[in-house]
Motif scaffolding. Structure first.
Motif, PDB file in Angstrom:
ATOM      1  N   TYR A 163      -4.700  -6.059  -5.787  1.00  0.00           N
ATOM      2  CA  TYR A 163      -3.890  -5.288  -4.838  1.00  0.00           C
ATOM      3  C   TYR A 163      -3.314  -4.050  -5.519  1.00  0.00           C
ATOM      4  O   TYR A 163      -2.836  -4.106  -6.658  1.00  0.00           O
ATOM      5  CB  TYR A 163      -2.738  -6.140  -4.288  1.00  0.00           C
ATOM      6  CG  TYR A 163      -1.891  -5.405  -3.287  1.00  0.00           C
ATOM      7  CD1 TYR A 163      -2.220  -5.410  -1.941  1.00  0.00           C
ATOM      8  CD2 TYR A 163      -0.780  -4.679  -3.690  1.00  0.00           C
ATOM      9  CE1 TYR A 163      -1.457  -4.713  -1.012  1.00  0.00           C
ATOM     10  CE2 TYR A 163      -0.018  -3.974  -2.774  1.00  0.00           C
ATOM     11  CZ  TYR A 163      -0.353  -3.994  -1.432  1.00  0.00           C
ATOM     12  OH  TYR A 163       0.391  -3.292  -0.528  1.00  0.00           O
ATOM     13  N   GLY A 164      -3.370  -2.931  -4.809  1.00  0.00           N
ATOM     14  CA  GLY A 164      -2.757  -1.691  -5.271  1.00  0.00           C
ATOM     15  C   GLY A 164      -2.802  -0.670  -4.159  1.00  0.00           C
ATOM     16  O   GLY A 164      -3.506  -0.856  -3.153  1.00  0.00           O
ATOM     17  N   PRO A 216      -2.205  -1.887   2.651  1.00  0.00           N
ATOM     18  CA  PRO A 216      -0.874  -2.158   2.083  1.00  0.00           C
ATOM     19  C   PRO A 216       0.025  -2.974   2.999  1.00  0.00           C
ATOM     20  O   PRO A 216       1.047  -3.500   2.561  1.00  0.00           O
ATOM     21  CB  PRO A 216      -0.295  -0.759   1.847  1.00  0.00           C
ATOM     22  CG  PRO A 216      -1.056   0.129   2.769  1.00  0.00           C
ATOM     23  CD  PRO A 216      -2.441  -0.456   2.863  1.00  0.00           C
ATOM     24  N   PHE A 217      -0.367  -3.090   4.267  1.00  0.00           N
ATOM     25  CA  PHE A 217       0.438  -3.857   5.227  1.00  0.00           C
ATOM     26  C   PHE A 217      -0.300  -5.103   5.708  1.00  0.00           C
ATOM     27  O   PHE A 217      -0.026  -5.635   6.785  1.00  0.00           O
ATOM     28  CB  PHE A 217       0.823  -2.956   6.407  1.00  0.00           C
ATOM     29  CG  PHE A 217       1.527  -1.700   5.985  1.00  0.00           C
ATOM     30  CD1 PHE A 217       2.830  -1.744   5.510  1.00  0.00           C
ATOM     31  CD2 PHE A 217       0.875  -0.478   6.014  1.00  0.00           C
ATOM     32  CE1 PHE A 217       3.479  -0.594   5.092  1.00  0.00           C
ATOM     33  CE2 PHE A 217       1.513   0.678   5.597  1.00  0.00           C
ATOM     34  CZ  PHE A 217       2.821   0.615   5.135  1.00  0.00           C
ATOM     35  N   TYR A 218      -1.235  -5.574   4.908  1.00  0.00           N
ATOM     36  CA  TYR A 218      -1.987  -6.789   5.245  1.00  0.00           C
ATOM     37  C   TYR A 218      -1.014  -7.939   5.498  1.00  0.00           C
ATOM     38  O   TYR A 218      -0.113  -8.189   4.679  1.00  0.00           O
ATOM     39  CB  TYR A 218      -2.921  -7.130   4.091  1.00  0.00           C
ATOM     40  CG  TYR A 218      -3.922  -8.220   4.384  1.00  0.00           C
ATOM     41  CD1 TYR A 218      -5.096  -7.941   5.070  1.00  0.00           C
ATOM     42  CD2 TYR A 218      -3.691  -9.526   3.956  1.00  0.00           C
ATOM     43  CE1 TYR A 218      -6.020  -8.940   5.336  1.00  0.00           C
ATOM     44  CE2 TYR A 218      -4.617 -10.534   4.212  1.00  0.00           C
ATOM     45  CZ  TYR A 218      -5.769 -10.229   4.905  1.00  0.00           C
ATOM     46  OH  TYR A 218      -6.687 -11.215   5.170  1.00  0.00           O
ATOM     47  N   PRO A 219      -1.139  -8.656   6.625  1.00  0.00           N
ATOM     48  CA  PRO A 219      -0.141  -9.671   7.008  1.00  0.00           C
ATOM     49  C   PRO A 219      -0.250 -10.965   6.192  1.00  0.00           C
ATOM     50  O   PRO A 219      -0.631 -12.019   6.708  1.00  0.00           O
ATOM     51  CB  PRO A 219      -0.442  -9.902   8.493  1.00  0.00           C
ATOM     52  CG  PRO A 219      -1.909  -9.627   8.607  1.00  0.00           C
ATOM     53  CD  PRO A 219      -2.191  -8.497   7.654  1.00  0.00           C
ATOM     54  N   ILE A 220       0.115 -10.872   4.961  1.00  0.00           N
ATOM     55  CA  ILE A 220       0.037 -12.019   4.048  1.00  0.00           C
ATOM     56  C   ILE A 220       0.874 -13.194   4.549  1.00  0.00           C
ATOM     57  O   ILE A 220       0.499 -14.356   4.423  1.00  0.00           O
ATOM     58  CB  ILE A 220       0.501 -11.591   2.643  1.00  0.00           C
ATOM     59  CG1 ILE A 220      -0.483 -10.571   2.074  1.00  0.00           C
ATOM     60  CG2 ILE A 220       0.640 -12.787   1.707  1.00  0.00           C
ATOM     61  CD1 ILE A 220       0.064  -9.814   0.887  1.00  0.00           C
ATOM     62  N   VAL A 240      -1.851  -7.319  -9.513  1.00  0.00           N
ATOM     63  CA  VAL A 240      -1.223  -6.179  -8.843  1.00  0.00           C
ATOM     64  C   VAL A 240      -1.190  -4.982  -9.781  1.00  0.00           C
ATOM     65  O   VAL A 240      -0.749  -5.088 -10.929  1.00  0.00           O
ATOM     66  CB  VAL A 240       0.216  -6.536  -8.409  1.00  0.00           C
ATOM     67  CG1 VAL A 240       0.869  -5.353  -7.712  1.00  0.00           C
ATOM     68  CG2 VAL A 240       0.209  -7.748  -7.497  1.00  0.00           C
ATOM     69  N   LEU A 241      -1.629  -3.835  -9.281  1.00  0.00           N
ATOM     70  CA  LEU A 241      -1.627  -2.600 -10.057  1.00  0.00           C
ATOM     71  C   LEU A 241      -0.607  -1.626  -9.480  1.00  0.00           C
ATOM     72  O   LEU A 241      -0.619  -1.345  -8.272  1.00  0.00           O
ATOM     73  CB  LEU A 241      -3.015  -1.960 -10.046  1.00  0.00           C
ATOM     74  CG  LEU A 241      -4.089  -2.518 -10.977  1.00  0.00           C
ATOM     75  CD1 LEU A 241      -4.340  -4.000 -10.731  1.00  0.00           C
ATOM     76  CD2 LEU A 241      -5.386  -1.731 -10.815  1.00  0.00           C
TER      77      LEU A 241
END
Length: 237
Positions: free
Chosen positions: A113-114, A142-146, A160-161
């Motif tokens: 993710y970055g 960036p707004f993926y509904p985790i 995570v970067l």
């Protein structure tokens, strides 16, 4: 001799005097290492070198090398790469790679993710892991509904970067990943930031930040590529 520039505060005068009296030592320090040596903030060092007439710490370093008759690397990218690979931190990574292997011993999937350039490098990292026989994919949104799938990230690790470690959407996603069971490994420029502090394991590379305008970050990402490749191959050892 370096220009004197405007009037110095007592802290800046301390930094200035140390630089003039210890040129041979200063050329071996990063900005952060110089700040630690003098027990001052990196921001104080930056203010001092600007008053001395230099835009970046690398500009000061080149001038000192010139005065000491040390060969100078002309382009900034090569300078940053040479500086990074000669830092003592490279040797300290061995312990962290071992910690990474222990942390991910039972991991089935790796999520990268970055945002922005970090997202492009996240894609590269995921491909390196797949090339080395591990299940990996990148989250580009960036707004993926985790948070919509409860406990979906157990036995998964998120790499995570983030250069600054302070990007708000990334911080929020890291918190979501952690809440839902993922292990978090971060790669940031320094180790004192929100994302690093939220991580189970952090790799930092300590290069001088290069910011253009208000938001465009041009800090070299050579260390990130190196760390990603070392991480992917460490799982084969």
């Amino acid at each position: 001799m370096m220009p004197l520039g405007p009037k110095y505060t007592p802290t800046e005068w301390k930094i200035y005097q140390f630089i003039l009296s210890n040129k041979d030592k200063v050329v071996t320090f990063s900005l952060r290492q110089l700040a630690l040596k003098l027990d001052v903030s990196p921001a104080s060092v930056v203010r001092t070198i600007k008053k001395m007439g230099y835009e970046h710490y690398s500009d000061l370093n080149k001038q000192l090398k010139h005065e000491l008759n040390i060969p100078i690397v002309d382009d900034d990218i090569t300078f940053q790469a040479n500086f990074y690979f000669h830092q003592p931190i490279i040797n300290s990574y061995t312990r962290k790679f071992e910690a990474f292997k222990r942390l991910t011993n039972n991991i089935t999937d790796f999520i990268f993710y970055g945002i922005g350039t970090s997202n492009d490098l996240a894609s590269y990292g995921a491909r390196q892991f797949v090339n080395n026989g591990r299940s990996a994919f990148v989250v580009s949104d960036p707004f993926y509904p985790i948070d919509r799938i409860q406990n979906a990230y157990h036995n998964k690790a998120v790499i995570v970067l983030s250069v600054s470690g302070e990007t708000t959407p990334t911080i929020e996603q890291v918190m979501n990943f952690r809440t839902h069971g993922a292990k978090v490994i971060s790669i940031t420029n320094n180790s004192d930031n929100t994302i690093a502090n939220l991580s189970d394991l952090n790799f930092s590379y300590f290069l001088e930040s290069k910011i253009v305008g208000r938001k465009l970050n041009l800090t070299s990402q050579i260390p990130v590529v190196y760390i990603l490749e070392r991480l992917s191959r460490s799982l084969q050892d």
